[in-house]
Every structure is written in C-alpha cells, then in structure tokens.
Write a protein that holds these residues in place. Structure first.
Motif, PDB file in Angstrom:
ATOM      1  N   THR A  95       0.831  -1.198   0.000  1.00  0.00           N
ATOM      2  CA  THR A  95       0.000   0.000   0.000  1.00  0.00           C
ATOM      3  C   THR A  95       0.869   1.252   0.000  1.00  0.00           C
ATOM      4  OG1 THR A  95      -0.126  -0.006   2.410  1.00  0.00           O
ATOM      5  CG2 THR A  95      -1.865  -1.168   1.217  1.00  0.00           C
ATOM      6  N   GLU A  96       0.260   2.383  -0.429  1.00  0.00           N
ATOM      7  CA  GLU A  96       0.969   3.668  -0.468  1.00  0.00           C
ATOM      8  C   GLU A  96       0.996   4.286   0.932  1.00  0.00           C
ATOM      9  OE1 GLU A  96       3.260   6.089  -1.175  1.00  0.00           O
ATOM     10  OE2 GLU A  96       2.615   5.414  -3.166  1.00  0.00           O
ATOM     11  N   THR A  97       2.185   4.492   1.473  1.00  0.00           N
ATOM     12  CA  THR A  97       2.317   5.052   2.828  1.00  0.00           C
ATOM     13  C   THR A  97       2.848   6.479   2.827  1.00  0.00           C
ATOM     14  OG1 THR A  97       4.554   4.126   3.042  1.00  0.00           O
ATOM     15  CG2 THR A  97       2.712   2.773   3.831  1.00  0.00           C
ATOM     16  N   SER A  98       3.138   7.047   1.649  1.00  0.00           N
ATOM     17  CA  SER A  98       3.747   8.372   1.589  1.00  0.00           C
ATOM     18  C   SER A  98       2.735   9.504   1.470  1.00  0.00           C
ATOM     19  CB  SER A  98       4.731   8.445   0.407  1.00  0.00           C
ATOM     20  OG  SER A  98       5.823   7.584   0.639  1.00  0.00           O
ATOM     21  N   ARG A  99       1.443   9.177   1.456  1.00  0.00           N
ATOM     22  CA  ARG A  99       0.441  10.238   1.504  1.00  0.00           C
ATOM     23  C   ARG A  99       0.463  10.875   2.892  1.00  0.00           C
ATOM     24  NH1 ARG A  99      -2.360   6.371  -1.711  1.00  0.00           N
ATOM     25  NH2 ARG A  99      -2.828   7.255  -3.769  1.00  0.00           N
ATOM     26  N   VAL A 100       0.312  12.194   2.921  1.00  0.00           N
ATOM     27  CA  VAL A 100       0.373  12.916   4.188  1.00  0.00           C
ATOM     28  C   VAL A 100      -1.000  13.503   4.496  1.00  0.00           C
ATOM     29  CG1 VAL A 100       1.431  14.819   5.467  1.00  0.00           C
ATOM     30  CG2 VAL A 100       2.799  13.484   3.851  1.00  0.00           C
ATOM     31  N   ARG A 177       0.721  13.719   9.096  1.00  0.00           N
ATOM     32  CA  ARG A 177       1.157  12.363   9.439  1.00  0.00           C
ATOM     33  C   ARG A 177       0.988  11.495   8.200  1.00  0.00           C
ATOM     34  NH1 ARG A 177      -2.177  11.764  13.184  1.00  0.00           N
ATOM     35  NH2 ARG A 177      -0.856  12.573  14.881  1.00  0.00           N
ATOM     36  N   THR A 178       2.019  10.746   7.833  1.00  0.00           N
ATOM     37  CA  THR A 178       1.908   9.864   6.676  1.00  0.00           C
ATOM     38  C   THR A 178       1.011   8.687   7.013  1.00  0.00           C
ATOM     39  OG1 THR A 178       3.770   8.417   7.233  1.00  0.00           O
ATOM     40  CG2 THR A 178       4.287  10.467   6.057  1.00  0.00           C
TER      41      THR A 178
END
Length: 258
Positions: A95-100, A177-178
C-alpha cells in the motif's frame, strides 16, 4: 582483556551507537522538513472555486478590514507540496504510505517590530499525495491566518494609536502524518497581511433600510443586493443592511474606545 579495558570498550561502543543514532534522527528531521512544504497562497476564482495547482494565481500579501464583520478574523487557502517518493506497488500488494494527512497548523502573528501579537494552533484538513518522478504532489488546505482574539487586539491598538492600518506577518507551520505513521511538518512559512480600519467600501441606503426594523421591509429588500465576495485577499464591500445601522454610525462605534 582486563575488566577496566572491557568497561572502556563498552562505553566507547555505546558512545558510537548514540552518535550514529543521533545522526540518523537529525537526518530524518531534516528530511521531514524538506518533504512537506507550503508553496503559496492560492487565489479562488470569481466563482469561489480553488484549483490546487502551482500553475494557479497566487497572492504575495493580503489586506483585511477589521472594522466590518467580514474582517473579524482572516483565513487563506494555502497550497501544500509533498516531495516524498511513492512507495505503493500493486504488483507486490504494497500500500501507499507516503500520503500525508494534514491535521494542524501552528500560527504566530508578528507586528512590524517583530513582537508577537498572537499565537495559537488550529485544526486543518487535507491529504497530500506523493509526487511522481521529480514533481511534488499538491493539495490545498485552509488556515486561520489571524484569529478573532488577535484581530480584536490589532483593532484596539489601531484605535489607541489613532492609526488607519498596521502591518503584520502571519507565520505558519503545518503538521501532518503519513499513512505509514510518520510525523511530518513544514518549515515555518511567513506571509504579510495589512490590517486596516475602515479602508474598504460600505454602501448606505435610506436610514430606515439600515435600521434593524426597516431592513427587512419590502421596499428595502428590493434594493440592489451586495453580492457576497469570495475571500480573495482583499476587503469586500459591506451593505449597511448587514450592519443594522448606517456605515458612518458603525465606524464611529468601532473607533470609540471601549
């Protein structure tokens, strides 16, 4: 190796670990501050629609009239960038974890001498996607640049000093928060705002239309309405029917010491 040497070796090893971990922490903090940033103050279009893109129009300062209800506090839409790399990969079900996810703004307001006039933290919202290739991802968030308490203090200062305006700088640190649970924040971003007293337009009608009793009458309702203006960084026009008194009487009340 004797006990003294073994003890010294352990202390040196512990010192190396602390130094190394400190360097990693410093590097992580520096990376956090560069990963999330405030790009500019976005200007909504005439239809009050905001496009969250660095190609949109922007302002370099705002002006707000503290004498009328529309200037009792002041907000702005800020464009926020995320320079973190994408980490999601559908091929390996990662999954994408770099979204803030933005959640708060720390705001400080300084006058032209550098003295702090106001300081507070307010909630914000918005999710900023990671960029693609060398381009950051962008999204907008609305921030309360001057709260009501600070605006009251600035209004009082202008009245006491018999001044028509005061220049302030509103500084903002956004917190986020990411999706991976990492805390992020921007470097402090500064934005100048001119706060004035009675510098915007005000439309008077017949006295009965500006009073609380007559404003709702049929004759007064048929007068041309003042269309609500978008918060585009400049004071709008006020109608005396919004004040329930004439423009001159309202300004006289505002300028009177409490």
């Amino acid at each position: 190796m004797n006990a003294a040497r073994r003890g010294l070796a352990r202390r040196l090893f512990a010192l190396v670990l602390v130094t190394a971990s400190g360097g990693l922490l410093a590097s992580a903090c520096a990376d956090n501050e560069s990963s999330l940033f405030i790009r500019m103050r976005i200007v909504p279009d005439e239809g009050c629609t905001t496009e969250c893109s660095p190609d949109e129009s922007f302002l370099t300062y705002d002006e707000v009239d503290a004498a009328y209800p529309g200037g009792y506090s002041h907000s702005a839409v800020l464009l926020v960038g995320n320079q973190m790399v994408q980490r999601g990969d559908s091929d390996v079900l990662r999954t994408e974890t770099s979204r803030v996810q933005l959640y708060a703004a720390e705001v400080r307001i300084l006058d032209n001498t550098g003295s702090m006039v106001g300081e507070y933290e307010v909630p914000v919202s918005g999710t900023v996607d990671p960029g693609s290739s060398d381009d950051p991802g962008y999204n907008c968030t609305e921030v309360l640049m001057i709260d009501g308490a600070t605006m009251d203090e600035l209004r009082t200062r202008m009245i006491e000093e018999e001044s028509s305006a005061i220049e302030v700088v509103s500084t903002v640190i956004l917190k986020g928060r990411t999706l991976g649970g990492q805390e992020m924040e921007t470097v402090e971003w500064a934005y100048p705002i001119r706060v004035c007293l009675g510098c915007s337009g005000c439309i008077d009608h017949a006295p009965e239309c500006c009073s609380g009793e007559g404003a709702g009458s049929e004759a007064c309702e048929d007068l041309d309405a003042v269309a609500p203006t978008c918060p585009r960084g400049r004071p709008g026009v006020t109608d005396c029917r919004q004040l329930l008194t004439s423009c001159s009487e309202h300004l006289a009340d505002v300028r009177s010491p409490p």
